[in-house]
Motif scaffolding. Structure first.
Motif, PDB file in Angstrom:
ATOM      1  N   ALA A   1      17.742 -43.406   6.422  1.00 28.24           N
ATOM      2  CA  ALA A   1      17.286 -43.192   5.051  1.00 28.24           C
ATOM      3  C   ALA A   1      17.109 -44.524   4.328  1.00 28.24           C
ATOM      4  O   ALA A   1      17.678 -45.540   4.736  1.00 28.24           O
ATOM      5  CB  ALA A   1      18.285 -42.311   4.314  1.00 28.24           C
ATOM      6  N   PRO A   2      16.330 -44.536   3.240  1.00 24.08           N
ATOM      7  CA  PRO A   2      16.103 -45.788   2.504  1.00 24.08           C
ATOM      8  C   PRO A   2      17.375 -46.440   1.987  1.00 24.08           C
ATOM      9  O   PRO A   2      17.422 -47.664   1.843  1.00 24.08           O
ATOM     10  CB  PRO A   2      15.192 -45.348   1.346  1.00 24.08           C
ATOM     11  CG  PRO A   2      14.551 -44.100   1.801  1.00 24.08           C
ATOM     12  CD  PRO A   2      15.539 -43.421   2.687  1.00 24.08           C
ATOM     13  N   ASP A   3      18.411 -45.646   1.703  1.00 24.31           N
ATOM     14  CA  ASP A   3      19.655 -46.212   1.182  1.00 24.31           C
ATOM     15  C   ASP A   3      20.617 -46.642   2.285  1.00 24.31           C
ATOM     16  O   ASP A   3      21.759 -47.012   2.021  1.00 24.31           O
ATOM     17  CB  ASP A   3      20.347 -45.214   0.252  1.00 24.31           C
ATOM     18  CG  ASP A   3      20.742 -43.916   0.965  1.00 24.31           C
ATOM     19  OD1 ASP A   3      20.509 -43.795   2.188  1.00 24.31           O
ATOM     20  OD2 ASP A   3      21.277 -43.019   0.286  1.00 24.31           O
ATOM     21  N   GLY A   4      20.150 -46.573   3.537  1.00 18.95           N
ATOM     22  CA  GLY A   4      20.976 -47.016   4.653  1.00 18.95           C
ATOM     23  C   GLY A   4      21.747 -45.909   5.348  1.00 18.95           C
ATOM     24  O   GLY A   4      22.365 -46.154   6.388  1.00 18.95           O
ATOM     25  N   ALA A   5      21.741 -44.714   4.812  1.00 16.16           N
ATOM     26  CA  ALA A   5      22.438 -43.603   5.448  1.00 16.16           C
ATOM     27  C   ALA A   5      21.793 -43.259   6.783  1.00 16.16           C
ATOM     28  O   ALA A   5      20.571 -43.376   6.954  1.00 16.16           O
ATOM     29  CB  ALA A   5      22.420 -42.384   4.536  1.00 16.16           C
ATOM     30  N   GLU A   6      22.599 -42.829   7.745  1.00 16.60           N
ATOM     31  CA  GLU A   6      22.127 -42.388   9.045  1.00 16.60           C
ATOM     32  C   GLU A   6      22.424 -40.904   9.187  1.00 16.60           C
ATOM     33  O   GLU A   6      23.575 -40.488   9.159  1.00 16.60           O
ATOM     34  CB  GLU A   6      22.792 -43.184  10.166  1.00 16.60           C
ATOM     35  CG  GLU A   6      22.468 -44.671  10.128  1.00 16.60           C
ATOM     36  CD  GLU A   6      23.033 -45.429  11.313  1.00 16.60           C
ATOM     37  OE1 GLU A   6      23.681 -44.783  12.184  1.00 16.60           O
ATOM     38  OE2 GLU A   6      22.814 -46.643  11.393  1.00 16.60           O
TER      39      GLU A   6
END
Length: 234
Positions: free
Chosen positions: A78-83
């Motif tokens: 995700a754009p916020d770094g979440a996987e």
């Protein structure tokens, strides 16, 4: 006349970003792992960048990149770094109540064909039609195979013919049957990392090319394919 493979792309989740590869495996359904997964709403519709009887337009799809982990499961970055992985409770929190990341079953997540292809001369020609100095970025078109060509739109002349890709001493080639031109949709206009919104792309294709660029193909005989492999049109 022979051509050369200069681009190979796989998109693990429908309508999300994928990756460029030096080599890809193919099976009867096309690129192994391509569009194998999709976000599915409770009503059965799949998340997409467009509205359709099978799809629901879902904002932000092209802000997410997908790879496969060591177990062969998709990892949505995700754009916020979440996987995000299948079953992650954050998926419905981000995309809507009841949305799940699901693997394709009897019905494929692909729109039309096993494998899509475009020639570099066509990318340059579309760039010219847009009035740009550079070719249109192939990332907008989401093709599996890019072939180095000198003549714009030449791949359209391959419709109804078989193309043989790769192979060599002791190795069978990938064989594809070219079925028809690829009709594009609003996906080609949408922003993604490094590419802004550009409504000119679809408008120009509509006005000059019947909304089409590149070709669809069906699988004849699967085999691995790598950058630099030659392409022969029969």
């Amino acid at each position: 006349m022979t051509f050369e493979v200069v681009g190979l792309y796989r998109f693990p989740v429908k309508s999300m970003l994928g990756d460029e590869h030096d080599r890809l495996e193919f099976d009867a359904s096309g690129v192994v792992g391509d569009r194998l997964w999709a976000l599915r709403y409770p009503d059965g519709k799949l998340a997409s960048g467009k509205h359709h009887q099978r799809f629901r337009r879902t904002p932000g799809m092209l802000e997410h990149r997908v790879t496969y982990d060591g177990d062969g499961l998709p990892v949505v970055l995700a754009p916020d770094g979440a996987e995000l992985r299948p079953g992650d409770p954050r998926i419905p929190e981000r995309f809507g109540e009841g949305v799940e990341l699901v693997r394709a079953g009897e019905e494929s997540h692909k729109d039309v064909s096993a494998v899509s292809l475009v020639g570099t001369a066509s990318l340059r020609a579309l760039g010219d039609l847009l009035g740009d100095a550079d070719p249109v970025d192939v990332r907008r078109l989401r093709k599996n195979i890019v072939v180095e060509t000198d003549e714009p739109w030449i791949e359209e002349s391959w419709v109804g013919r078989e193309i043989v890709l790769g192979g060599g001493p002791g190795a069978e080639p990938l064989r594809l049957y070219v079925t028809k031109r690829v009709k594009r949709c609003v996906m080609v206009t949408q922003a993604q990392p490094g590419l802004p919104v550009d409504n000119r792309v679809l408008k120009t294709l509509t006005a000059t090319r019947g909304m089409c660029i590149g070709v669809h193909t069906d699988m004849v005989a699967p085999a691995p394919l790598a950058l630099g492999d030659r392409v022969v049109v029969r």
